[in-house]
Scaffold this motif. Sequence first.
Motif, mmCIF file in Angstrom:
data_model
loop_
_atom_site.group_PDB
_atom_site.id
_atom_site.type_symbol
_atom_site.label_atom_id
_atom_site.label_comp_id
_atom_site.label_asym_id
_atom_site.label_seq_id
_atom_site.Cartn_x
_atom_site.Cartn_y
_atom_site.Cartn_z
ATOM 1 N N LYS A 1 6.851 20.511 -7.377
ATOM 2 C CA LYS A 1 8.057 21.251 -7.775
ATOM 3 C C LYS A 1 8.213 22.525 -6.963
ATOM 4 N N LYS B 1 2.504 18.022 -10.669
ATOM 5 C CA LYS B 1 3.949 18.194 -10.812
ATOM 6 C C LYS B 1 4.374 19.591 -10.398
ATOM 7 N N LYS C 1 9.466 11.627 -5.973
ATOM 8 C CA LYS C 1 10.507 12.529 -5.494
ATOM 9 C C LYS C 1 11.237 11.949 -4.282
#
Length: 295
Positions: free
Chosen positions: A275, A271, A224
């Motif tokens: 997120k 994830k 990210k």
Amino acid sequence: MLSVSVCVCAYNEENNIERAIRSVYSQRTDGFEINEVIIISSGSTDGTDDIVERMINEFQSLILVRQERRMGKNFAINEFLDKKKGNVCVLLNADNILRDEFSLRHLISPFGDEKVGIVGGHPVPTNDPKDIAGFASHMIWSMHHHISLIIPKIGELVAFRDIGTRLPTDMQSDEDIIKMELEKKGFIAVYAPDAVVLNRGPGTTEDFMKQRIRVNIGEEHMKKKFGYSFSTHNNKLLVRAIFGSMRDLGIHPIKMSYSMFLEMSARRKAKAYVKEGKDDMNVWSRVDSTKDVKK
């Protein structure tokens, strides 16, 4: 001759620290010299510091650096990098042991090529592969081994050139960040399969998930923040690695399927965690079942 500084990061490792240190000092140092072995003890409250102090009388190049509180491995590594004198740095976990007297030589020898910036060793778990958690650890590291033979995935035992990189202390994934920065400067990464380091995988599936979720959280944050890609997330390489692990461990359909299920579950949870905008886990909680490498 290459001058090597070894860093051992420790937090309450009284059961392991002496074995880790002795495994370093038992190394054959053909072609390099160990300038110093620096123990960064991060807020240890057990007998870790006392053991290291006693061993300083035996090994004059052994140095103990105490940190008053535990602030994460990256903070500890930065302090090591600010204090070390060698031109090649080695990171060894306090709960790991170099398998034989040649492990460090295999790790250091690639630096004869000036293009090499970082070298990764070959972690081998000491768990019994007969139980599911032990098998899962063997399978993970076997797959890492086969992937690293193609594209090096650095972890557990690492040597690198210090180019002034200091690690962000709000993140984990220390080796991957160092590798990324060296690659930006044009250096290459190398895998040393004969530089074997023994580690202890989680003793239960719950601990396995705990460890794998936090590792994957670190990797998801790197994706990210930096757009960094990992060879262990390449599907083609993963398929090849599965067949490689079959050669190493034999064909065990149920254990292999369940191990893959655990890892995929850990990746999904990681994830989702990232997120949701949650911070990286820069200070890990201990996984106590990984702390007896000799079993």
